[in-house]
Design a protein around this motif. Structure first.
Motif, PDB file in Angstrom:
ATOM      1  N   ALA A  13       1.437  -1.123   0.005  1.00 56.30           N
ATOM      2  CA  ALA A  13      -0.168   0.092  -0.116  1.00 56.30           C
ATOM      3  C   ALA A  13       0.676   1.054   0.093  1.00 56.30           C
ATOM      4  CB  ALA A  13      -1.155   0.380   1.183  1.00 56.30           C
ATOM      5  N   LEU A  14       1.751   1.375   0.792  1.00 59.23           N
ATOM      6  CA  LEU A  14       2.862   2.172   0.688  1.00 59.23           C
ATOM      7  C   LEU A  14       3.644   2.638  -0.144  1.00 59.23           C
ATOM      8  CD1 LEU A  14       4.475   1.849   4.649  1.00 59.23           C
ATOM      9  CD2 LEU A  14       2.345   3.993   3.673  1.00 59.23           C
ATOM     10  N   TYR A  15       4.224   1.549  -0.550  1.00 56.36           N
ATOM     11  CA  TYR A  15       4.649   1.620  -2.722  1.00 56.36           C
ATOM     12  C   TYR A  15       3.745   2.661  -3.654  1.00 56.36           C
ATOM     13  CZ  TYR A  15       8.427   0.457  -5.641  1.00 56.36           C
ATOM     14  OH  TYR A  15       9.212   0.317  -6.880  1.00 56.36           O
ATOM     15  N   ASN A  16       2.285   1.639  -3.463  1.00 57.97           N
ATOM     16  CA  ASN A  16       1.682   2.150  -4.732  1.00 57.97           C
ATOM     17  C   ASN A  16       1.680   4.034  -4.613  1.00 57.97           C
ATOM     18  OD1 ASN A  16       1.689   0.014  -5.831  1.00 57.97           O
ATOM     19  ND2 ASN A  16      -0.584  -0.897  -4.296  1.00 57.97           N
ATOM     20  N   THR A  17       1.506   4.177  -3.438  1.00 54.63           N
ATOM     21  CA  THR A  17       1.847   5.786  -3.530  1.00 54.63           C
ATOM     22  C   THR A  17       2.983   6.724  -3.857  1.00 54.63           C
ATOM     23  OG1 THR A  17       2.493   5.743  -0.793  1.00 54.63           O
ATOM     24  CG2 THR A  17       0.133   5.115  -1.106  1.00 54.63           C
ATOM     25  N   LEU A  18       4.373   6.315  -4.081  1.00 51.00           N
ATOM     26  CA  LEU A  18       5.186   6.526  -4.208  1.00 51.00           C
ATOM     27  C   LEU A  18       4.997   7.376  -5.592  1.00 51.00           C
ATOM     28  CD1 LEU A  18       8.168   3.899  -3.281  1.00 51.00           C
ATOM     29  CD2 LEU A  18       7.334   6.221  -1.909  1.00 51.00           C
ATOM     30  N   ASP A  19       5.773   8.472  -6.178  1.00 49.49           N
ATOM     31  CA  ASP A  19       5.854   9.468  -7.938  1.00 49.49           C
ATOM     32  C   ASP A  19       6.756   9.700  -7.915  1.00 49.49           C
ATOM     33  OD1 ASP A  19       4.856  10.679  -9.824  1.00 49.49           O
ATOM     34  OD2 ASP A  19       2.957  11.480  -8.569  1.00 49.49           O
ATOM     35  N   ILE A  30       9.800  15.297  -0.301  1.00 50.76           N
ATOM     36  CA  ILE A  30       9.898  14.840   0.506  1.00 50.76           C
ATOM     37  C   ILE A  30       8.935  13.889   0.870  1.00 50.76           C
ATOM     38  CG2 ILE A  30       9.520  15.652   3.133  1.00 50.76           C
ATOM     39  CD1 ILE A  30      10.758  18.570   2.191  1.00 50.76           C
ATOM     40  N   GLU A  31       8.108  14.236   0.825  1.00 53.19           N
ATOM     41  CA  GLU A  31       6.825  12.184   1.191  1.00 53.19           C
ATOM     42  C   GLU A  31       7.646  11.161   0.507  1.00 53.19           C
ATOM     43  OE1 GLU A  31       3.340  14.017  -1.455  1.00 53.19           O
ATOM     44  OE2 GLU A  31       3.001  15.321   0.482  1.00 53.19           O
ATOM     45  N   ASN A  32       8.275  10.894  -0.691  1.00 55.19           N
ATOM     46  CA  ASN A  32       8.395   9.867  -1.259  1.00 55.19           C
ATOM     47  C   ASN A  32       9.932   9.321  -0.489  1.00 55.19           C
ATOM     48  OD1 ASN A  32       7.814   9.806  -3.578  1.00 55.19           O
ATOM     49  ND2 ASN A  32       9.243  10.725  -4.791  1.00 55.19           N
ATOM     50  N   LYS A  33      10.729  10.252   0.328  1.00 49.60           N
ATOM     51  CA  LYS A  33      11.948   9.686   1.156  1.00 49.60           C
ATOM     52  C   LYS A  33      11.199   9.592   2.492  1.00 49.60           C
ATOM     53  CE  LYS A  33      16.122  11.351   3.078  1.00 49.60           C
ATOM     54  NZ  LYS A  33      15.194  11.333   4.793  1.00 49.60           N
ATOM     55  N   ASN A  34       9.458  10.150   2.872  1.00 46.52           N
ATOM     56  CA  ASN A  34       9.480   9.633   4.299  1.00 46.52           C
ATOM     57  C   ASN A  34       8.310   8.234   3.756  1.00 46.52           C
ATOM     58  OD1 ASN A  34      10.122  11.863   5.616  1.00 46.52           O
ATOM     59  ND2 ASN A  34       7.950  12.868   5.261  1.00 46.52           N
ATOM     60  N   THR A  35       8.267   7.868   2.668  1.00 50.65           N
ATOM     61  CA  THR A  35       7.570   6.772   2.394  1.00 50.65           C
ATOM     62  C   THR A  35       8.306   5.502   2.359  1.00 50.65           C
ATOM     63  OG1 THR A  35       5.733   7.963   1.272  1.00 50.65           O
ATOM     64  CG2 THR A  35       6.084   5.188   0.701  1.00 50.65           C
ATOM     65  N   CYS A  36       9.838   5.684   1.627  1.00 52.09           N
ATOM     66  CA  CYS A  36      10.690   4.900   1.483  1.00 52.09           C
ATOM     67  C   CYS A  36      10.890   3.882   2.771  1.00 52.09           C
ATOM     68  CB  CYS A  36      11.949   5.147   0.435  1.00 52.09           C
ATOM     69  SG  CYS A  36      10.823   5.641  -0.922  1.00 52.09           S
ATOM     70  N   GLU A  37      11.124   5.506   3.462  1.00 53.98           N
ATOM     71  CA  GLU A  37      11.951   5.034   5.011  1.00 53.98           C
ATOM     72  C   GLU A  37      11.112   4.760   6.271  1.00 53.98           C
ATOM     73  OE1 GLU A  37      12.704   9.543   6.954  1.00 53.98           O
ATOM     74  OE2 GLU A  37      14.922   8.996   5.860  1.00 53.98           O
TER      75      GLU A  37
END
Length: 787
Positions: A13-19, A30-37
């Motif tokens: 679910a988190l991975y699918n939010t990466l853009d 910043i959003e992508n970095k937080n999601t990856c972390e």
């Protein structure tokens, strides 16, 4: 279930939010970095409990390859950890692929990439019981090795790997282009044709120019005199886009090469490709179907096999000449995808013809589609379930789509040929819908599988399909009509009724009614399906003799005015029907008679066939009540009779048989009832009809004893025809009325379909049918004499 399934689902679910599409966007970065972390934190939670969990390691590899981290050394470490600790072949193959990607794309270490590919080949060679995965992995690995050796200038090694890759995975488009072009340049024409023809099958004309230009050059230099398969790749490409090859227009191109093709057919009449090319010219360029057909006939007389879609052109020319496609019959090469395409073409043509009420053409198209569908099914099934199949059939989703379309076609052909779905072919259709769904799940195999299982009365498969749909309904619901859930419940309760699962049927009925009444889905179609579900359940109650429960359920259901409001005739007629039968079962004949009379009075002029059946049932039951005896029960009693001695009653003794048939009719109707009948077994229906007048004008009366064997789709009718003749006396001075009769035996198929022209006279039937009719007649006459 994976013990870390919740964590892994959260990662997905988190991975699918990466853009990563928004460049130079600080907020997005910043959003992508937080999601990856966050993903890495979940991965670490899993790895802290299971350090070599391969799914978690693969997720960490994906994140370390993202623009946020791009950590190649960490990727290498995790890949090596998987290869050192995991025995799961799919994770090992992914680890190899990540390492090869890093060596080629990030580090430019081509020699190490080759070594890694060679290591991967060892793993691939060890794959057991999964030929599809092995072929795919071999094809991909050999392709990469071929490409890398070609880059190094080692053409001999490259070609060896290209051909090995082709053997395992014939339809890799990029490999076929690269390897085919190299083989063409080295003038290894037979091998070049193998790869390039497969590229040609899946590429647009513009994508073929690179090698078709080379083919024209080689042809004009006289290099391809024995390789017209290659010339056949060039000709249609240049025909479609002549200016790309330096010709002013199509006419100029055709003027140059058509004489060459004609000359080849005259000089070398066994050159099948030349005849095929000449046919295409006549059909497409000259619009001459007759010449197109004649030349393709010569092509097929030489090749003696259907190997590609050229057969569709042959069929097109045949149709233009009013030739029945079913008269064209050649062996079919086991390429499942080709068969699927032909199957689909003629399924669609059949549907179009059926929509126009052109049933002759529809049946022809469907039967043609079925032939290719069965050949394709065999090709795919051999590949996936045995060691016999060709690697070209490693297409699981195409196999699944073929199963779906073949199942539909079998259903259509069964109706046209037998006017019935109760046969082994439709059972096979049901089975392959399920098989297709298992190979590659998609909705249509479930939906069509439910329908044919219902029509085939295959309760086991129907239950299986319905439960699968319900367990995945949230996944599919966005593509489904509002009434589909109710349709599934109707199918499921039907399956439970057939398999005598009363408690399950009760649960489905109550669940359906509760959902309908709570949701307020007052749509005409939905109400009709809910009533169908109720009818199945109420019939179940009636069959089990639960008449008090039936009265209670029927009264409760129809206390809701929604049914009467949306489906007034259906709701009211079946309310009376089940009330009448419940009271009849409770031996309250006065109440039963009241409801039967309501049916005959209110619905005498109905236009709905299923309500006419209800009216006929009411009339029959009123006759039973008035007669004071249920003669349907007499039929059952007669069936259950077991004579102690058996005597012969040959069918050829027709005068005697008239007497026996009259005795039998008297026994089961007592001359009070026009007819009596019963299902004496699940598979056997017995019917009697007494002196039915043939027409209003003629004084001809038909009586019969009928046996319907449901699973065989066979009816046997023993008939008594009675009429009057007027005989003149001497010199015509006197006249008298003479009573005549005759005894006949006939066989019927499609008894329940109201189909016409299905009768076969006893004398014209097979010996097997004659023996069956004789055996059953002897059995029932003996029963009658013993009762």
């Amino acid at each position: 279930m994976n013990k870390f399934s919740d964590e892994l689902n959260h990662i997905i679910a988190l991975y699918n939010t990466l853009d990563f599409s928004k460049e130079d966007d600080l907020l997005s970065d910043i959003e992508n970095k937080n999601t990856c972390e966050n993903i890495l934190a979940i991965v670490q939670t899993i790895l802290s409990k299971e350090p070599s969990h391969f799914e978690a390691l693969l997720w960490r590899i994906r994140i370390n390859n993202s623009p946020v981290f791009s950590n190649t050394s960490a990727i290498q470490e995790d890949c090596n950890l998987i290869l050192n600790t995991s025995s799961d072949i799919t994770s090992r193959l992914q680890a190899y692929d990540w390492l090869i990607y890093i060596y080629l794309e990030k580090l430019s270490l081509n020699d190490i990439a080759i070594e890694t590919l060679e290591d991967k080949l060892i793993d691939v060679g060890g794959i057991k019981d999964n030929r599809a995965l092995q072929d795919q992995a071999f094809g991909d690995t050999y392709h990469k090795l071929a490409y890398l050796h070609q880059e190094k200038g080692d053409e001999t090694e490259a070609i060896d790997y290209y051909l090995k890759s082709f053997k395992h995975a014939p339809k890799m488009v990029s490999r076929n282009y690269e390897g085919g072009l190299l083989l063409l340049e080295l003038e290894r024409f037979d091998e070049a044709e193998q790869l390039l023809s497969k590229h040609f099958d899946f590429a647009e004309p513009l994508e073929c120019v690179g090698y078709t230009e080379k083919i024209e050059e080689l042809f004009n230099r006289g290099k391809l005199n024995k390789h017209w398969n290659l010339f056949n790749l060039f000709y249609p490409t240049a025909y479609e886009m002549p200016t790309e090859f330096g010709y002013k227009n199509r006419q100029e191109f055709v003027a140059k090469y058509l004489p060459v093709i004609i000359n080849e057919t005259e000089k070398n009449p066994t050159n099948a490709i030349a005849w095929r090319m000449l046919s295409n010219n006549y059909y497409f360029n000259d619009k001459n179907a007759k010449k197109g057909f004649d030349n393709l006939t010569k092509y097929y007389e030489i090749v003696k096999e259907v190997k590609d879609l050229a057969i569709e052109r042959y069929y097109d020319t045949a149709e233009d000449l009013n030739i029945d496609l079913r008269s064209i019959d050649f062996p079919i090469y086991p390429d499942g995808a080709i068969c699927y395409n032909i199957l689909t073409t003629y399924l669609e043509k059949g549907n179009e013809a059926q929509d126009k009420n052109d049933h002759f053409s529809a049946q022809m198209y469907y039967e043609t589609a079925k032939k290719y569908g069965l050949a394709g099914y065999q090709a795919f099934n051999n590949y996936f379930n045995s060691d016999k199949g060709l690697s070209i059939n490693n297409e699981p989703h195409t196999f699944a789509m073929l199963c779906n379309n073949l199942g539909i076609v079998i259903k259509q052909v069964s109706w046209y040929q037998h006017k019935s779905y109760l046969n082994d072919e439709c059972k096979f259709a049901s089975d392959i819908h399920w098989q297709g769904y298992q190979v590659s799940p998609f909705w249509e195999n479930l939906d069509n599988g439910m329908e044919i299982s219902w029509r085939n009365e295959n309760d086991l498969n129907l239950e299986k399909f319905c439960l699968e749909v319900l367990s995945n309904f949230d996944y599919y619901k966005n593509i489904l009509e509002a009434e589909k859930w109710y349709q599934v419940m109707f199918y499921l309760i039907t399956a439970y009724r057939q398999s005598e699962k009363y408690e399950e049927a009760k649960q489905i009925y109550e669940q359906t009614i509760r959902k309908f009444e709570e949701s307020g889905d007052e749509h005409k179609t939905i109400v009709s399906i809910v009533l169908d579900t109720a009818i199945v359940y109420f019939n179940f109650l009636m069959a089990k003799g639960l008449h008090n429960q039936s009265l209670s359920y029927v009264s409760d259901l129809f206390s809701n005015p929604a049914y009467q409001k949306m489906q007034s005739e259906k709701a009211e007629s079946f309310k009376y029907y089940f009330m009448a039968h419940a009271y009849l079962g409770l031996n309250d004949k006065n109440e039963a008679q009241k409801y039967f009379k309501l049916i005959t009075e209110k619905f005498a002029n109905t236009q709905l066939a299923y309500i006419r059946d209800v009216v006929n049932d009411a009339k029959s039951n009123l006759n039973i009540i008035n007669a004071g005896q249920n003669f349907d029960e007499v039929v059952v009693a007669l069936y259950k009779t077991q004579p102690k001695r058996i005597f012969d009653y040959p069918l050829k003794a027709k005068e005697e048989n008239v007497k026996y048939l009259k005795q039998m009719l008297n026994l089961v109707t007592n001359n009070k009832m026009p007819s009596s009948s019963a299902w004496v077994e699940k598979d056997m229906y017995i019917g009697f009809e007494l002196r039915k007048k043939r027409t209003e004008i003629e004084e001809i009366y038909d009586s019969f004893f009928y046996i319907h064997l449901k699973s065989e789709d066979l009816g046997i009718r023993y008939e008594l025809v009675e009429w009057q003749d007027i005989e003149s006396g001497f010199l015509g001075l006197s006249k008298k009325i003479v009573q005549r009769n005759a005894f006949y035996v006939g066989f019927y198929t499609a008894y329940e379909s109201n189909a016409s022209d299905t009768r076969t006279e006893f004398e014209m039937a097979s010996e097997h049918l004659q023996q069956k009719a004789q055996y059953l007649w002897k059995e029932w006459v003996n029963k009658m004499h013993y009762l």
